[in-house]
Structures are given as structure tokens and as C-alpha cells.
Design a protein around this motif. Structure first.
Motif, mmCIF file in Angstrom:
data_model
loop_
_atom_site.group_PDB
_atom_site.id
_atom_site.type_symbol
_atom_site.label_atom_id
_atom_site.label_comp_id
_atom_site.label_asym_id
_atom_site.label_seq_id
_atom_site.Cartn_x
_atom_site.Cartn_y
_atom_site.Cartn_z
ATOM 1 N N GLN A 92 24.067 42.653 19.970
ATOM 2 C CA GLN A 92 24.834 41.768 20.835
ATOM 3 C C GLN A 92 26.257 42.304 20.937
ATOM 4 O OE1 GLN A 92 24.384 37.943 18.851
ATOM 5 N NE2 GLN A 92 22.789 37.372 20.315
ATOM 6 N N ALA A 93 26.999 41.800 21.944
ATOM 7 C CA ALA A 93 28.366 42.293 22.154
ATOM 8 C C ALA A 93 29.246 41.209 22.740
ATOM 9 C CB ALA A 93 28.354 43.502 23.084
ATOM 10 N N TRP A 94 30.539 41.338 22.478
ATOM 11 C CA TRP A 94 31.556 40.611 23.226
ATOM 12 C C TRP A 94 31.950 41.545 24.361
ATOM 13 C CZ3 TRP A 94 32.790 40.295 17.701
ATOM 14 C CH2 TRP A 94 32.572 39.040 17.152
ATOM 15 N N THR A 95 32.103 41.016 25.571
ATOM 16 C CA THR A 95 32.332 41.834 26.758
ATOM 17 C C THR A 95 33.581 41.375 27.495
ATOM 18 O OG1 THR A 95 29.940 42.083 26.965
ATOM 19 C CG2 THR A 95 31.243 42.663 28.880
ATOM 20 N N SER A 96 34.336 42.336 28.027
ATOM 21 C CA SER A 96 35.523 42.008 28.821
ATOM 22 C C SER A 96 35.118 41.308 30.111
ATOM 23 C CB SER A 96 36.306 43.287 29.146
ATOM 24 O OG SER A 96 35.529 44.150 29.954
ATOM 25 N N GLY A 97 36.093 40.690 30.753
ATOM 26 C CA GLY A 97 35.838 39.976 31.998
ATOM 27 C C GLY A 97 35.245 40.857 33.080
ATOM 28 N N ASP A 98 35.690 42.119 33.159
ATOM 29 C CA ASP A 98 35.170 43.010 34.196
ATOM 30 C C ASP A 98 33.898 43.735 33.766
ATOM 31 O OD1 ASP A 98 36.039 45.041 32.485
ATOM 32 O OD2 ASP A 98 37.552 45.815 33.870
ATOM 33 N N GLY A 99 33.464 43.528 32.512
ATOM 34 C CA GLY A 99 32.224 44.118 32.024
ATOM 35 C C GLY A 99 32.309 45.572 31.607
ATOM 36 N N ASN A 100 33.493 46.190 31.680
ATOM 37 C CA ASN A 100 33.630 47.612 31.358
ATOM 38 C C ASN A 100 33.967 47.898 29.900
ATOM 39 O OD1 ASN A 100 33.031 48.717 33.910
ATOM 40 N ND2 ASN A 100 35.077 48.180 34.630
ATOM 41 N N THR A 101 34.339 46.878 29.129
ATOM 42 C CA THR A 101 34.655 47.057 27.717
ATOM 43 C C THR A 101 33.740 46.160 26.902
ATOM 44 O OG1 THR A 101 36.966 47.473 28.270
ATOM 45 C CG2 THR A 101 36.474 46.964 25.964
ATOM 46 N N LEU A 102 33.111 46.729 25.884
ATOM 47 C CA LEU A 102 32.234 45.972 25.002
ATOM 48 C C LEU A 102 32.616 46.239 23.556
ATOM 49 C CD1 LEU A 102 30.319 46.983 27.519
ATOM 50 C CD2 LEU A 102 28.572 45.924 26.146
ATOM 51 N N LEU A 103 32.596 45.210 22.751
ATOM 52 C CA LEU A 103 32.664 45.345 21.300
ATOM 53 C C LEU A 103 31.290 44.957 20.804
ATOM 54 C CD1 LEU A 103 34.089 45.936 18.670
ATOM 55 C CD2 LEU A 103 35.018 43.615 18.712
ATOM 56 N N ARG A 104 30.499 45.963 20.439
ATOM 57 C CA ARG A 104 29.074 45.779 20.171
ATOM 58 C C ARG A 104 28.753 45.971 18.694
ATOM 59 N NH1 ARG A 104 24.538 45.484 22.722
ATOM 60 N NH2 ARG A 104 25.397 45.899 24.762
ATOM 61 N N LEU A 105 27.946 45.064 18.170
ATOM 62 C CA LEU A 105 27.305 45.271 16.871
ATOM 63 C C LEU A 105 25.935 45.841 17.207
ATOM 64 C CD1 LEU A 105 27.470 45.098 13.840
ATOM 65 C CD2 LEU A 105 26.635 42.762 13.975
ATOM 66 N N GLN A 106 25.811 47.138 17.032
ATOM 67 C CA GLN A 106 24.621 47.840 17.482
ATOM 68 C C GLN A 106 23.391 47.490 16.643
ATOM 69 O OE1 GLN A 106 26.767 51.801 19.198
ATOM 70 N NE2 GLN A 106 25.789 52.005 17.242
ATOM 71 N N GLU A 107 22.234 47.819 17.185
ATOM 72 C CA GLU A 107 20.963 47.616 16.496
ATOM 73 C C GLU A 107 20.940 48.367 15.166
ATOM 74 O OE1 GLU A 107 17.437 45.927 15.727
ATOM 75 O OE2 GLU A 107 18.584 45.503 17.545
ATOM 76 N N ASP A 108 21.640 49.503 15.087
ATOM 77 C CA ASP A 108 21.665 50.303 13.858
ATOM 78 C C ASP A 108 22.704 49.820 12.852
ATOM 79 O OD1 ASP A 108 24.118 51.199 14.871
ATOM 80 O OD2 ASP A 108 23.461 53.273 15.128
ATOM 81 N N GLY A 109 23.412 48.715 13.150
ATOM 82 C CA GLY A 109 24.373 48.148 12.219
ATOM 83 C C GLY A 109 25.789 48.650 12.370
ATOM 84 N N ASN A 110 26.062 49.520 13.341
ATOM 85 C CA ASN A 110 27.410 50.022 13.563
ATOM 86 C C ASN A 110 28.180 49.055 14.462
ATOM 87 O OD1 ASN A 110 29.483 51.839 13.221
ATOM 88 N ND2 ASN A 110 28.541 53.495 14.388
ATOM 89 N N PHE A 111 29.502 48.995 14.320
ATOM 90 C CA PHE A 111 30.383 48.103 15.076
ATOM 91 C C PHE A 111 31.288 48.975 15.924
ATOM 92 C CE2 PHE A 111 33.848 44.658 14.786
ATOM 93 C CZ PHE A 111 33.185 43.788 15.648
ATOM 94 N N VAL A 112 31.077 48.985 17.251
ATOM 95 C CA VAL A 112 31.642 50.006 18.122
ATOM 96 C C VAL A 112 32.249 49.389 19.383
ATOM 97 C CG1 VAL A 112 31.087 52.116 19.427
ATOM 98 C CG2 VAL A 112 29.861 51.608 17.312
ATOM 99 N N VAL A 113 33.386 49.950 19.822
ATOM 100 C CA VAL A 113 33.967 49.625 21.129
ATOM 101 C C VAL A 113 33.456 50.661 22.123
ATOM 102 C CG1 VAL A 113 36.072 49.515 22.527
ATOM 103 C CG2 VAL A 113 36.073 48.597 20.206
#
Length: 113
Positions: free
Chosen positions: A16-37
Motif C-alpha cells: 500500500q502507499a500514501w499518494t500525492s494529490g497529482d498521483g506522481n509521488t508515492l510513499l510505498r511500503l512494498q510487498e518485500d517490506g521496503n519503505f520507498v519514495v
């Protein structure tokens, strides 16, 4: 579009991810457990020492952004606790920022571009 801003406790789980209003930036907790912008589909920042154990990420009421493992142990945090009323922002410019209650930035990923 406007930035995606969060004031109350909010959380995400793997894939799942938090996403910017325009949809171009995501802060995602990936399926593999990494936390990535991600900016425009490309990785721009990752939290230290999270992979592969990240299970849940939460913006806490005290103003701290935290990643927990599957046992509920904190494995990474923004070190911004004690800032009740803080705002967590996933910004259209590509940056992730925590602002204190006075609107002053207290933490960021420095990924604006």
C-alpha cells in the motif's frame, strides 16, 4: 492538484502507499517490506534498515512517522515524536515532509525535483 496531507493517525500495510494529490509521488511500503519514495515511477529514497522487515507504516498522533515489523516492533522512525498537531504531506513536488503544528518543516526526504 493539491498535496495529500494527513493530520490524524493514518497507516498502511505492505503493498500500500500514501499518494500525492497529482498521483506522481508515492510513499510505498512494498510487498518485500521496503519503505520507498517513488517520483514519477522511479525510486528516489528509501528508509534505512527497513528491508525486508517492514510490515506496517503509520503516521502517529505524536507526529512520528514509524515503520513496524510483523511483531509490532518499531524498526524505523522519522524521530519527530512529541509534535502533536503535526502534518504529514506527500507533496506534488516529489517531497515527503512532516510539518509541526506551526507549519515549520521538521523532517523531509529531500526528494523534491
Amino acid at each position: 492538484m493539491a498535496n495529500a496531507d494527513f493530520r490524524a493517525r493514518t497507516s498502511i500495510r505492505r503493498n500500500q502507499a500514501w499518494t500525492s494529490g497529482d498521483g506522481n509521488t508515492l510513499l510505498r511500503l512494498q510487498e518485500d517490506g521496503n519503505f520507498v519514495v517513488y517520483r514519477q515511477g522511479k525510486a528516489a529514497w528509501q528508509a534505512d534498515n527497513v528491508y525486508p522487515n517492514g510490515d506496517t507504516a503509520a503516521f502517529e498522533l505524536n507526529g512520528d512517522l514509524v515503520v513496524y515489523d510483523s511483531n509490532g516492533r518499531q524498526i524505523w522512525h522519522s524521530d519527530t515524536g512529541g509534535n502533536h498537531g503535526a502534518l504529514f504531506s506527500v507533496q506534488d513536488d516529489g517531497n515527503i515532509v512532516i510539518y509541526n503544528a506551526d507549519g515549520r518543516p521538521i523532517w523531509q526526504t529531500d526528494t523534491a525535483g
